[in-house]
Write an enzyme that holds these catalytic residues in place. Structure first.
Site, mmCIF file in Angstrom:
data_model
loop_
_atom_site.group_PDB
_atom_site.id
_atom_site.type_symbol
_atom_site.label_atom_id
_atom_site.label_comp_id
_atom_site.label_asym_id
_atom_site.label_seq_id
_atom_site.Cartn_x
_atom_site.Cartn_y
_atom_site.Cartn_z
ATOM 1 C CG ASP A 123 -9.253 -6.557 1.119
ATOM 2 O OD1 ASP A 123 -8.580 -6.160 0.150
ATOM 3 O OD2 ASP A 123 -9.528 -7.750 1.328
ATOM 4 C CG HIS A 124 -6.507 -0.342 -1.826
ATOM 5 N ND1 HIS A 124 -7.640 0.285 -2.277
ATOM 6 C CD2 HIS A 124 -5.487 0.478 -2.126
ATOM 7 C CE1 HIS A 124 -7.308 1.428 -2.839
ATOM 8 N NE2 HIS A 124 -6.009 1.580 -2.768
ATOM 9 N NE ARG A 125 -7.961 -8.716 -1.423
ATOM 10 C CZ ARG A 125 -7.991 -9.926 -0.880
ATOM 11 N NH1 ARG A 125 -7.557 -10.953 -1.565
ATOM 12 N NH2 ARG A 125 -8.448 -10.105 0.343
ATOM 13 C CB ILE B 182 -12.676 -0.519 0.649
ATOM 14 C CG1 ILE B 182 -13.843 -1.395 1.145
ATOM 15 C CG2 ILE B 182 -12.847 0.920 1.125
ATOM 16 C CD1 ILE B 182 -13.717 -1.818 2.572
#
Ligand code: CAO
Length: 417
Positions: free
Chosen positions: A387-389, A391
């Site tokens: 999850d780019h939010r 990591i």
């Protein structure tokens, strides 16, 4: 103080236009450009703003009145000086000419120019309220009126395009194929299995709400594989079979300890990150009923062999539908292993509320040159979705490198087997 009248502006060809909202009242102090009334014809609705600041002496119109150009909307005790008012009148006159709305303005009677609201979607308060009530985002609605203004019909059409109503229930619009399947040949229709029906919306939510990034990595597991295939029972002399997945799960626990952001969940409502102190590894199990993701509890307390045994036991419970529902919840991170089937890289979908998932492909042999010699090495393809939010890419890459080390030539030290 100057007493002025504010009247209905030129509305082109429109006659007897209905007032659908009166936004001000007697005695109210208003500023220039504050909306006074909303007019609605069968083609559009528009707010009429005030051309002056001041205190309203009397509002002359009510909801439902039909008005024409020049009808008095209200009388105002303007806080501006007579000189300012006259100047303002001239400006209004000039502006009106510019926008080709012919108006004969006789001071101190002033016609308010029709000014659509600025912003992405221009719509009257009534239309905005209507959209809000239907749960529609007004900024997503395409306005068909003059200058892109959104009408009630535009909102209705937008909602219609998003949902369907069947049996009194409002549902998201279903995509209808242009041609039915049977038009192209014989078909068979079956019910979607219950597990797939349940997991479907969960997968859609994950795929559409979580910004996924998938990082691929090739891990040299030659030494680990030699060790794994050499395991045998000390007393019986029999070979011990442990799936590579057990080694991977052990390595994952170690990586989660090193990178706590991966053993976390996010609560967007409270803007908080929940860090988990436990290590419950989820693993995807392919069953005849559909995909299930039970948890291997407290994996950090288990040896590799114990992990292997638990994986077998838990997947058996899933396939026999004997697993407790609660075992599908409360995970740290999931492994989706397709290694027993085949294939290399893929894009696994995160299993929320987790923030990452590790996809594992089938290991394969690769010839590489080592110190001038061609040797065969065993390569394990992995795909890490996160999850780019929470990591970022660098952390994702470091996580993969760390996993490679845990399963690489020094695996015995790293995993303390
Ligand atoms: N590379 C090469 N071989 C592998 C491997 C890998 N990465 N992982 C497993 N294998 C081997 C095993 O060693 C085993 O070999 P032997 O028969 O010689 O012992 C064989 O493949 C079969 O393994 P398996 O897949 O049956 O067992 P497992 O313990 O490795 O996996 C489980 C257990 C539950 C993960 C697996 O049975 C399963 O269901 N996999 C599918 C998961 C899935 O569907 N994921 C997709 C989710 S998204 O739709």
């Amino acid at each position: 103080m100057t007493k002025i009248k504010i009247s209905v502006p030129d509305m082109g060809d429109f006659k007897d236009v209905e007032i659908i909202e009166v936004l001000v009242k007697d005695g109210q102090t208003i500023n220039k450009n504050d909306s006074l009334i909303t007019l609605e014809s069968d083609k559009s609705s528009v707010e009429v703003p005030s051309t002056h600041s001041g205190k309203i002496e009397k509002v002359n119109v009510s909801v439902g009145d039909k008005v024409n150009k020049g009808d008095t909307i209200l009388t105002l005790d303007s806080t501006e000086s007579t000189k300012e008012v006259k100047k303002e009148v001239k400006m209004v006159e000039k502006e009106s000419k510019k926008v080709k709305v012919p108006q004969k303005i006789a001071s101190p009677i002033i016609s308010a120019p029709e000014v659509p609201r600025s912003g992405k979607s221009s719509a009257s308060p009534k239309v905005r309220k209507f959209a809000r009530e239907l749960g529609a985002d007004i900024s997503a609605v395409q306005g068909t009126q003059r200058l892109g203004r959104v009408s009630e019909d535009d909102v209705k059409n937008f909602v219609r395009s998003q949902v369907t109503v069947s049996g009194g229930k409002v549902e998201k619009k279903k995509y209808v194929e242009e041609y039915s399947h049977e038009e192209f040949g014989e078909i068979q229709i079956k019910d979607i299995p219950r597990v797939k029906k349940l997991s479907g919306p969960h997968l859609v939510r994950s795929w559409t709400e979580i910004p996924h990034v998938t990082q691929h990595e090739e891990i040299d597991i030659t030494e680990m594989e030699q060790f794994r295939s050499s395991l045998y029972d000390y007393y019986s002399g029999e070979k011990i079979k442990v799936t590579p997945l057990a080694f991977i799960a052990k390595a994952l626990v170690s990586a989660l300890k090193e990178f706590p952001n991966f053993n976390a969940s996010i609560d967007m409502h409270s803007s908080k990150i929940i860090y988990k102190k436990y290590f419950h590894i989820g693993f995807a199990v392919d069953t005849p009923h559909g995909l299930m993701v039970p948890k291997l509890r407290n994996a950090e307390q288990l040896s590799i062999q114990e992990i292997g045994e638990e994986l077998k036991e838990i997947s058996k419970l899933c396939r026999e539908l004997k697993i407790d529902k609660k075992e599908f919840f409360g995970g740290s991170m999931t492994i989706s292993s397709l290694g027993g089937i085949g294939g290399t890289f893929f894009t696994p979908i995160i299993n929320p509320p987790e923030v990452a998932i590790l996809g594992v492909g089938k290991s394969f042999d690769r010839l590489v040159k080592v110190k001038g010699k061609i040797v065969s090495r065993k390569i394990l393809p992995i795909s890490l979705s996160y999850d780019h939010r929470i990591i970022d890419g660098a952390e994702g890459a470091r996580f993969c490198v760390y996993l490679s080390e845990c399963l690489g030539k020094d695996f015995a030290f790293k995993l303390a087997v």
